[in-house]
Design an enzyme around this catalytic site. Structure first.
Site, mmCIF file in Angstrom:
data_model
loop_
_atom_site.group_PDB
_atom_site.id
_atom_site.type_symbol
_atom_site.label_atom_id
_atom_site.label_comp_id
_atom_site.label_asym_id
_atom_site.label_seq_id
_atom_site.Cartn_x
_atom_site.Cartn_y
_atom_site.Cartn_z
ATOM 1 N N HIS A 1 -1.205 1.005 7.618
ATOM 2 C CA HIS A 1 -1.661 1.224 6.240
ATOM 3 C C HIS A 1 -1.259 2.617 5.772
ATOM 4 O O HIS A 1 -1.287 3.577 6.559
ATOM 5 C CB HIS A 1 -3.176 1.072 6.194
ATOM 6 C CG HIS A 1 -3.763 0.979 4.825
ATOM 7 N ND1 HIS A 1 -3.137 0.361 3.770
ATOM 8 C CD2 HIS A 1 -4.957 1.436 4.324
ATOM 9 C CE1 HIS A 1 -3.904 0.424 2.698
ATOM 10 N NE2 HIS A 1 -5.014 1.080 3.007
ATOM 11 N N CYS B 1 0.827 -1.210 0.000
ATOM 12 C CA CYS B 1 0.000 0.000 0.000
ATOM 13 C C CYS B 1 0.857 1.253 0.000
ATOM 14 O O CYS B 1 0.454 2.293 -0.530
ATOM 15 C CB CYS B 1 -0.939 0.004 1.198
ATOM 16 S SG CYS B 1 -0.121 -0.219 2.800
ATOM 17 N N ASN C 1 -7.694 6.049 0.423
ATOM 18 C CA ASN C 1 -7.267 4.678 0.670
ATOM 19 C C ASN C 1 -6.865 4.057 -0.672
ATOM 20 O O ASN C 1 -7.678 4.039 -1.606
ATOM 21 C CB ASN C 1 -8.422 3.889 1.293
ATOM 22 C CG ASN C 1 -8.030 2.493 1.730
ATOM 23 O OD1 ASN C 1 -7.109 1.896 1.193
ATOM 24 N ND2 ASN C 1 -8.744 1.956 2.707
#
Length: 434
Positions: free
Chosen positions: A359, A189, A379
């Site tokens: 994250h 990520c 995101n």
């Protein structure tokens, strides 16, 4: 500005991409009931998927330290689930606590009480007992998950079982857009948030450099420049060449790893592939994408722009200080320097929040509504936004509307506006590269 970290291991797998890769089936990630598909496939309660302290398989290969940081486990510590230990334990005959001893639970006196309540005169007690089945976790994986996350190479290069390399579209369908990169079934990520940040704040950096390698129009290769910045997930400065071929699931023809929000567009997957080839220092056109797991999102931006990353940790700063950092690097509410942020390895407030631990997110800008200040984030999964937190729902326009499109906070596309005090609570740091 803080000192650069020695090494970061930010990374969590996109559960939607992983579920599709495991099942070989396509489903609507934005459907209200998609969480049920995740729970059944990943054998984990949705509320516990996004925090490593629950041993979620999304954190496969990571281990939680006592200070809520994470470290990468040794490959020998990651086990394959034993097929002979999957039978569900029958609890229908449990009448007393002592009966639990027949299920394999030892030392009944040490079992903790998860919660207790008075219900119409009866005391209802929920016990926090160890898992009785050999289920998947960050340390114990099913063979299919391990194959996707840590796929083995072969004589013809790295190709996980059930997949193939294939040219599935155009480098660009239209233009470079911040919402193009969608993370796949590997814990990178940090890299996907980085290329999204570049596409948003410095889109001309994303270039299609291509040359012919044969007489046919399809005989071509792409060149992507990387710059060494030191530490892990790094290599010598060089121009990396890769073809348009990317990893496709043989069952549903969907991308397994990074893909674009625009169907048939491949530039995010090509950038991911080139990054894998660069850090593994191979000449093969089938680099090991799994090696891109866990890293530093700010350094990833610098490796593509040759600029300097600046780090700002949240704990020594007020929420207004953090808001000020974003504003200093923005024009008319929109970031003009690529910015990223990442959450703590674990935390007491992540459960049920829909904010994911360990994250990386892209920072898109800031805004103020009704006396409240917000930081705008994305995101890299392209879905999953905060649940029940101080977030703004509405339309936010950045800069000149004829040049930068407005962003709509309504809809589950992974973009959200988080109130600055909530940002300070959930996020460990933010960084800008300039």
């Amino acid at each position: 500005m803080d000192q650069a970290p020695k090494e970061l291991f930010v990374g969590v797998i996109n559960p939607y991409a992983l579920t599709e890769a495991i099942t070989g089936r396509t489903f609507d990630w934005k459907d209200a009931k998609s969480y049920q598909i995740l729970e059944e496939t990943l054998e984990t309660n949705y509320a516990e998927l996004f925090d490593i302290k629950f041993n979620s398989p999304l954190y496969a290969g990571l281990q939680l330290n006592s200070d809520n940081t994470v470290k990468v486990m040794k490959s020998d510590d990651i086990k394959i689930r034993a097929a002979d230990k999957l039978e569900t334990v029958n609890l229908s005959n449990i009448k007393t606590l002592n009966d639990l001893s027949g299920t394999g639970i030892k030392d009944l006196n040490s079992i903790a009480v998860k919660n207790a309540r008075l219900d119409k005169g009866d005391v209802k007690v929920v016990l926090n007992i160890p898992k009785l089945n050999n289920t998947i976790s960050n340390k114990v994986l099913s063979p299919s998950i391990k194959n996707i996350i840590f796929g083995m190479g072969n004589a013809n290069g790295w190709t996980p079982a059930g997949t193939s390399w294939s040219d599935r579209g155009n480098f660009f369908n239209d233009v470079t857009e911040y919402n193009d990169p969608i993370q796949g079934a590997v814990a990178n990520c940090y890299f996907i948030a980085a290329i999204s940040a570049i596409a948003w704040a410095d889109p001309y950096t994303i270039q299609h450099k291509v040359r012919a390698t044969g007489t046919g129009e399809t005989d071509r290769t792409n060149a992507i420049q990387f710059f060494t910045k030191g530490g892990g997930k790094d290599a010598a400065t060089r121009l990396v060449e890769v073809t348009d071929n990317t990893i496709i699931n043989s069952s549903n023809n969907n991308p397994v790893y990074c893909r674009s929000n625009d169907a048939g567009e491949i530039w995010p997957a090509v950038y991911e592939k080139a990054f894998a080839k660069w850090i593994t220092n191979v000449n093969d056109d089938k680099p090991d994408i799994s090696k891109t797991a866990f890293g530093d999102p700010a350094k990833a931006v610098a490796q593509l722009t040759n600029k300097t990353p600046y780090y700002y940790y949240t704990s020594p700063r007020t929420a207004l200080d953090l808001f000020g950092v974003v504003r200093e690097n923005s024009m008319s509410c929109k970031t003009i320097n690529p910015m990223v942020a990442w959450t703590y390895g674990s935390g007491k407030d992540y459960t049920g929040s829909n904010i994911v631990g360990n994250h990386a997110y892209t920072v898109l800008g800031w805004s103020t509504f009704n006396g409240k200040n917000y930081i705008i984030l994305r995101n890299p999964w392209g879905v999953t936004e905060p649940n029940g937190l101080n977030s703004y729902q509405g339309l936010i326009s950045f800069f000149d509307g004829s040049f930068w499109r407005p962003i709509n906070m309504i809809g589950n596309d992974g973009v959200f506006a988080l109130e600055i005090n909530s940002f300070k609570n959930y996020f460990e740091a933010l960084a800008v590269t300039k």
